[in-house]
Write an enzyme that holds these catalytic residues in place. Structure first.
Site, PDB file in Angstrom:
ATOM      1  CD1 TRP A 173      -2.635   1.682   0.416  1.00  0.00           C
ATOM      2  CD2 TRP A 173      -2.018   1.944   2.568  1.00  0.00           C
ATOM      3  NE1 TRP A 173      -3.327   2.743   0.935  1.00  0.00           N
ATOM      4  CE2 TRP A 173      -2.976   2.932   2.242  1.00  0.00           C
ATOM      5  CE3 TRP A 173      -1.491   1.904   3.862  1.00  0.00           C
ATOM      6  CZ2 TRP A 173      -3.413   3.875   3.169  1.00  0.00           C
ATOM      7  CZ3 TRP A 173      -1.931   2.842   4.781  1.00  0.00           C
ATOM      8  CH2 TRP A 173      -2.880   3.815   4.434  1.00  0.00           C
ATOM      9  CG  ASP A 254      -2.142  -2.514   7.360  1.00  0.00           C
ATOM     10  OD1 ASP A 254      -3.273  -2.466   7.891  1.00  0.00           O
ATOM     11  OD2 ASP A 254      -1.786  -1.726   6.465  1.00  0.00           O
ATOM     12  CE  LYS A 290     -10.026  -0.724   3.926  1.00  0.00           C
ATOM     13  NZ  LYS A 290      -9.165   0.456   4.008  1.00  0.00           N
TER      14      LYS A 290
HETATM   15  N1  PLA Z   1      -3.682  -0.496   5.209  1.00  0.00           N
HETATM   16  C1  PLA Z   1      -3.955  -0.951   3.988  1.00  0.00           C
HETATM   17  C2  PLA Z   1      -3.266  -2.173   3.502  1.00  0.00           C
HETATM   18  C3  PLA Z   1      -4.905  -0.294   3.185  1.00  0.00           C
HETATM   19  O1  PLA Z   1      -5.159  -0.762   1.977  1.00  0.00           O
HETATM   20  C4  PLA Z   1      -5.547   0.866   3.680  1.00  0.00           C
HETATM   21  C5  PLA Z   1      -6.548   1.619   2.845  1.00  0.00           C
HETATM   22  C6  PLA Z   1      -5.221   1.279   4.978  1.00  0.00           C
HETATM   23  C7  PLA Z   1      -4.292   0.576   5.709  1.00  0.00           C
HETATM   24  C8  PLA Z   1      -5.820   2.483   5.609  1.00  0.00           C
HETATM   25  O2  PLA Z   1      -7.145   2.500   5.725  1.00  0.00           O
HETATM   26  P1  PLA Z   1      -7.913   3.432   6.752  1.00  0.00           P
HETATM   27  O3  PLA Z   1      -6.933   4.389   7.334  1.00  0.00           O
HETATM   28  O4  PLA Z   1      -8.949   4.101   5.942  1.00  0.00           O
HETATM   29  O5  PLA Z   1      -8.448   2.495   7.760  1.00  0.00           O
HETATM   30  N2  PLA Z   1      -6.367   1.578   1.456  1.00  0.00           N
HETATM   31  C9  PLA Z   1      -7.359   2.128   0.532  1.00  0.00           C
HETATM   32  C10 PLA Z   1      -7.643   3.593   0.790  1.00  0.00           C
HETATM   33  C11 PLA Z   1      -8.669   1.379   0.651  1.00  0.00           C
HETATM   34  C12 PLA Z   1      -6.468   4.495   0.890  1.00  0.00           C
HETATM   35  O6  PLA Z   1      -5.508   4.394   0.109  1.00  0.00           O
HETATM   36  O7  PLA Z   1      -6.516   5.326   1.803  1.00  0.00           O
HETATM   37  C13 PLA Z   1      -6.811   1.913  -0.893  1.00  0.00           C
HETATM   38  O8  PLA Z   1      -7.526   2.225  -1.850  1.00  0.00           O
HETATM   39  O9  PLA Z   1      -5.704   1.371  -1.026  1.00  0.00           O
END
Ligand code: PLA
Length: 444
Positions: A173, A254, A290
């Site tokens: 991510w 995570d 989610k």
């Molecule tokens: N960790 C991972 C692996 C994630 O994919 C995301 C969110 C988070 C943490 C953080 O989420 P939160 O802080 O909203 O609880 N990833 C998303 C959104 C869904 C983003 O990038 O913020 C994504 O589209 O990858």
């Protein structure tokens, strides 16, 4: 008088020469070397425009597109078959209960958040029968969703842990690297994904973690790896666990998608529970964005599993010192929704059904997209679409193909070729399949 007007003149001259001089702008746009243009009198005249976020910026571009067929497969946000955001029924019910409860007030929460929420969150990820919980070895603090939980954990590690290096998977991510770097840790990567097999590079992973310095922190996606949709099998998790423990590495999980990978909360927590069962220490960042659809409520938790109850309580005392100057204490509403659902048998049961329905719809989308590409005889092996799990498919499409799909088909996704399966519906699958087919047959 004279001197001030000449100094103004000097300034103008220097601005002008600044316009003409080549610019040096650092990648993140935080450089101070750029000359001002229109807002020459502002003390912020040197601020350089930053690029949009690689994931959230996709939504901004999507919103600007007037096309009626546009499709946002960028951010991982669940949509219904009708393409609408979903507020879970149990969330609506919990909110009604909360609103109607006149005894509820809006006082500050403690620094560590809502006590019930913290206990229930630890139970959700570690299991009701967790010996670590029963032995008071776990400290849990409510944080601002998954991101905030990662950040608080990172700040704590930077202050109190002897190893400053964290290994994150390649790819991962996009925010992980930034969160840990800004907390003061040194970020390195370990091999994770093999583009040839479109599967896990277990050998590379074991080699890289095997050569990490003793005590290094290792970031692991508990399930539904983002962006690849590739998770280790249970046997591979066991190999990873043994290596991590034998080298005294510190696992940092995570868990942003519990329930979304398989549809089962317990199944998706197995990796974490394996590590906790061996009695070793670990960090877990949980998000309810989610799995409860509470994206904007910013509800999450950081749990640190320690070897003794005494250490756990001292760790908690230090977490308070991390949190208090950052945001003082967390918001009350989202955490109250979560604890209302988790502590009520019926609501909990209903939640698991709604969660399963979301996971199942995503799995159905995988099948439909795979079938649609097969029907079009699109060149290539697309079986990874049905093999990968969680919210995303890592398609293998390259940046040029992604740009083409956005330009010609108004389909928005991240430039690494990741698509959010949760943003698809039976109605939009054919459009996406047409776009992928055109992209791979016209652009190398
Ligand atoms: N960790 C991972 C692996 C994630 O994919 C995301 C969110 C988070 C943490 C953080 O989420 P939160 O802080 O909203 O609880 N990833 C998303 C959104 C869904 C983003 O990038 O913020 C994504 O589209 O990858």
């Amino acid at each position: 008088m004279k001197s001030s007007s000449s100094s103004r003149g000097d300034r103008r001259l220097s601005i002008l020469s600044g316009h003409l001089a080549p610019r040096t702008i650092d990648k993140e746009g935080s450089g101070i070397f750029c000359s001002p243009t229109s807002a020459a009198d502002s003390v912020f005249a040197n601020v350089v425009r930053a690029p949009e976020d690689p994931i959230l910026g996709v939504t901004i571009a999507y919103n600007k597109d007037p096309s009626p067929v546009k499709l946002n497969l960028g951010v991982g946000a669940y949509r219904t078959e009708e393409g609408k955001p979903l507020v879970l029924n149990v969330v609506r019910q919990a909110e009604k209960l909360l609103v109607n409860d006149r005894s509820r007030v809006k006082e500050y929460l403690p620094i560590v958040g809502l006590a019930d929420f913290n206990k229930l969150s630890a139970k959700l990820i570690l299991g009701a029968d967790s010996l670590a919980i029963l032995g008071n070895l776990v400290t849990t603090v409510q944080c601002l969703s998954g991101t905030g939980s990662l950040r608080v954990g990172a700040e704590f590690l930077a202050r109190h842990y002897y190893q400053r290096t964290i290994y994150i998977p390649n790819p991962t991510w996009g925010n992980h690297g930034k969160i840990f770097t800004l907390a003061g840790l040194t970020v390195k990567t370990y091999r994770y994904y093999d583009p040839v097999t479109r599967g896990l590079n277990i050998q590379g992973l074991l080699e890289d973690l095997g050569s990490a310095p003793s005590g290094a922190i290792v970031l692991l996606h508990a399930c539904a790896h983002n962006p690849t949709g590739v998770d280790p099998t249970l046997e591979q998790w066991e190999q990873i666990r043994r290596l991590i423990r034998s080298k005294s590495l510190l696992p940092f999980f995570d868990s942003a998608y519990q329930g979304f990978a398989s549809g089962s909360l317990d199944e998706d927590a197995r990796s974490v529970r394996m590590f906790v069962a061996d009695g070793g220490e670990c960090f877990i960042a949980q998000s309810y964005a989610k799995n409860m659809g509470l994206y904007g409520e910013r509800v999450g938790a950081l749990s640190i599993v320690c070897r003794t109850a005494d250490v756990a309580s001292r760790v908690e005392s230090q977490l308070k010192l991390v949190i208090r100057p950052m945001y003082s204490n967390p918001p009350i509403h989202g955490a109250s929704i979560v604890s209302t659902i988790l502590k009520d048998r019926n609501l909990y049961q209903e939640w698991t059904l709604e969660l399963k329905a979301m996971a199942d719809r995503i799995i159905t989308m995988r099948k439909q997209l795979f079938d649609a590409l097969r029907a079009r005889e699109t060149p290539g092996d697309w079986s990874h679409i049905i093999k990968q799990i969680g919210m995303f498919t890592f398609t293998g499409l390259n940046t040029k193909q992604v740009t083409f799909m956005t330009r010609e088909y108004h389909i928005y996704m991240t430039s690494d070729g990741r698509i959010s399966m949760a943003g698809l519906s039976s109605r939009t699958v054919p459009h996406l399949a047409d776009a992928i087919h055109a992209a791979v047959t016209t652009i190398a």
